[in-house]
Design an enzyme around this catalytic site. Structure first.
Site, PDB file in Angstrom:
ATOM      1  N   ASP A 144      18.677  38.140 -11.807  1.00  0.00           N
ATOM      2  CA  ASP A 144      17.285  38.245 -12.242  1.00  0.00           C
ATOM      3  C   ASP A 144      16.611  39.475 -11.638  1.00  0.00           C
ATOM      4  O   ASP A 144      16.571  39.645 -10.411  1.00  0.00           O
ATOM      5  CB  ASP A 144      16.526  36.984 -11.843  1.00  0.00           C
ATOM      6  CG  ASP A 144      15.106  36.988 -12.376  1.00  0.00           C
ATOM      7  OD1 ASP A 144      14.931  36.668 -13.561  1.00  0.00           O
ATOM      8  OD2 ASP A 144      14.187  37.340 -11.618  1.00  0.00           O
TER       9      ASP A 144
ATOM     10  N   CYS B 120       0.834  -1.205   0.000  1.00  0.00           N
ATOM     11  CA  CYS B 120       0.000   0.000   0.000  1.00  0.00           C
ATOM     12  C   CYS B 120       0.868   1.254   0.000  1.00  0.00           C
ATOM     13  O   CYS B 120       2.069   1.203   0.289  1.00  0.00           O
ATOM     14  CB  CYS B 120      -0.890   0.042   1.248  1.00  0.00           C
ATOM     15  SG  CYS B 120      -1.954  -1.385   1.478  1.00  0.00           S
TER      16      CYS B 120
END
Length: 510
Positions: free
Chosen positions: A443, A33
């Site tokens: 940037d 699971c």
């Protein structure tokens, strides 16, 4: 999560943060699971753990029908590590073993088959053949339950070499025959139109506004479109795939932990590759919990990250396309870059057999761009030369930007190309190579965002590692609230060719 007792506590808590990170195997039932499975928690003495579904299957466990552990998000660890094992896992997810075999996978990574298998077994408990087999089983279940392909066609489309091998694998993994597995599914054609209907799982919160806004601003007419109203938008684009072309559509409005998607493929063998490329575009294998834990402690970003915990770092469905578009967008606004790219697509893209909504073309390949005259594109000669140089390097194999690429090596090869500077190389590394730890040099959007958050002058962001790409997106979001003039960022290399994709005030982010 390297300690079994810690893993068991996560299972007891049904902690979805670890779905896809490890798998719970219950010896009393023979089932494996995901950690968040809603079934009754098994006794500790009956539980063992594996790092991959393939390892669980090799250990004799079959997939739980309730939690579908084969459909969990991928582990964010592979993008963070980016070592040989991490890159191998990404390439296997893209279907390289099915297309090129283990020999091809090892060659891409520069290892012998034996070395590669040993490293994978040590790290994830299964070799490349077993990992690919587990992936084929999941593809087979998807095709069985969402298409009308006959059983034999599903077998070969999923990548199996024989129907017998397909039948044996499906029975082992799902404890059902292919016919029974098909009958248990929702049925073909569920939804509105043709194609393969999917639910794309993701881990933790997903900021649909941020991701779909990011994609919508950059959507190039002919190959991309975003339709619908905010909150219920659908992103659609064409895909160039190993066996043909396709169209992907992903909805913004999904359910807890998933987004609705539909793939229309010329060849169903491309299912695995198409799914993985869409997942990389949307950054669905991210770990927003780890990102939030790291960045909310930061005095600059903490409040912004806490307010938007599901921010992603969008990647791309085609690294070559992303790199070429990054060069096209140098020193112009996002809108201008979009228009220029649309002109390239209209002039040199491959027409679809028939339009699909607003989608009409495939983006031209690197080889097509390298040989194209490009004289009709309105841009400086230096940038046109840079575009052709990059296309030639990609087409000739001197530069490879697939998921198995060594990022440091790719960045150095990019910087060696005339016309490509640190900003462009970093942007390509962040999006084309899905690097979660990039803060773009110089940037302007990052600087404006930092100022907006009360910290003028964005630093190198070392304290944000290994999640600097997510920090950058938070800075861009902060900058978008600050009106400013469009900014052009410039290359600092001696050739002084502009390298960035500057953006208008309302759309920071390159």
């Amino acid at each position: 999560m390297n300690d079994d007792e810690a893993r068991y506590e996560a299972v007891r808590a049904r902690d979805a943060r670890f779905d896809g990170v490890f798998f719970t195997c219950v010896t009393s039932t023979g089932i494996y699971c995901r950690p968040s499975c809603p079934a009754t928690t098994p006794k500790r003495a009956n539980v063992r753990f594996h790092r991959s579904a393939a390892a669980a299957q090799a250990d004799g466990f079959r997939a739980c029908r309730r939690c579908r552990p084969d459909a969990v998000p991928g582990s964010a660890e592979w993008n963070v590590r980016a070592d040989a094992v991490g890159r191998a896992m990404l390439l296997i997810a893209d279907g390289v073993v099915d297309r090129e075999g283990v020999t091809g996978l090892a060659a891409r990574l520069g290892y012998s088959e034996r070395q590669l298998r040993r490293q994978l077994v040590d790290e994830v408990g299964a070799g490349p053949v077993a990992l690919a087999r587990a992936q084929r089983a999941h593809a087979a279940r998807t095709l069985l339950q969402t298409t009308t392909l006959d059983i034999a066609a599903v077998a070969f489309a999923a990548g199996f070499s024989s129907v017998r091998q397909f039948n044996d694998t499906v029975r082992q993994v799902y404890d059902r025959t292919p016919s029974r597995l098909r009958a248990a599914g929702p049925g073909p054609g569920t939804g509105t139109t043709e194609g393969i209907a999917l639910r794309l799982a993701h881990r933790g919160p997903f900021d649909g506004d941020q991701v779909f806004d990011f994609l919508a601003r950059r959507a190039v007419p002919g190959i991309e479109e975003v339709v619908g109203a905010p909150g219920d938008r659908r992103y659609r684009r064409t895909l160039r795939l190993p066996h043909g072309h396709g169209v992907a559509e992903v909805g913004e409005a999904g359910g807890p932990g998933w987004l609705p998607a539909r793939l229309t493929l010329l060849d169903p063998r491309d299912l695995t590759a198409a799914v993985q490329r869409v997942r990389r575009l949307l950054d669905l294998d991210a770990d927003p919990f780890a990102v939030r834990e790291r960045l909310t402690a930061d005095p600059v970003l903490g409040a912004a990250v806490a307010a938007r915990p599901g921010v992603r770092s969008p990647g791309t469905t085609d690294p070559d396309e992303l790199a070429l578009r990054a060069v096209l967008g140098q020193q112009v606004t996002v809108a201008a870059a979009r228009n220029l790219t649309a002109a390239l697509v209209a002039a040199g893209g491959t027409l679809l057999p028939a339009p699909d909504g607003g989608l009409t073309h495939l983006f031209p390949s690197a080889a097509e761009i390298a040989d194209a005259p490009l004289g009709g594109l309105r841009m400086p000669d230096a940038r046109r030369t840079a575009l052709r140089t990059l296309a030639g390097a990609l087409a000739g194999g001197d530069l490879v930007l697939d998921p198995g690429t060594d990022r440091e090596e790719a960045e150095q090869r990019l910087l060696a190309l005339r016309g490509i500077g640190p900003w462009t190389a970093g942007y390509i590394r962040m999006r084309a190579l899905a690097d979660p730890d990039v803060l773009l040099a110089g940037d302007a959007g990052a600087r404006h965002g930092a100022t907006r958050l009360g910290a003028p002058g964005a630093s190198s962001g070392q304290r944000w590692r290994p999640w600097r790409s997510y920090a950058l997106h938070h800075l861009w979001l902060a900058a978008s609230a600050t009106p400013r003039a469009a900014v052009a960022l410039h290359d600092t290399r001696p050739d002084h060719v502009a390298e960035a994709e500057p953006v208008p005030a309302a759309s920071p982010g390159g």
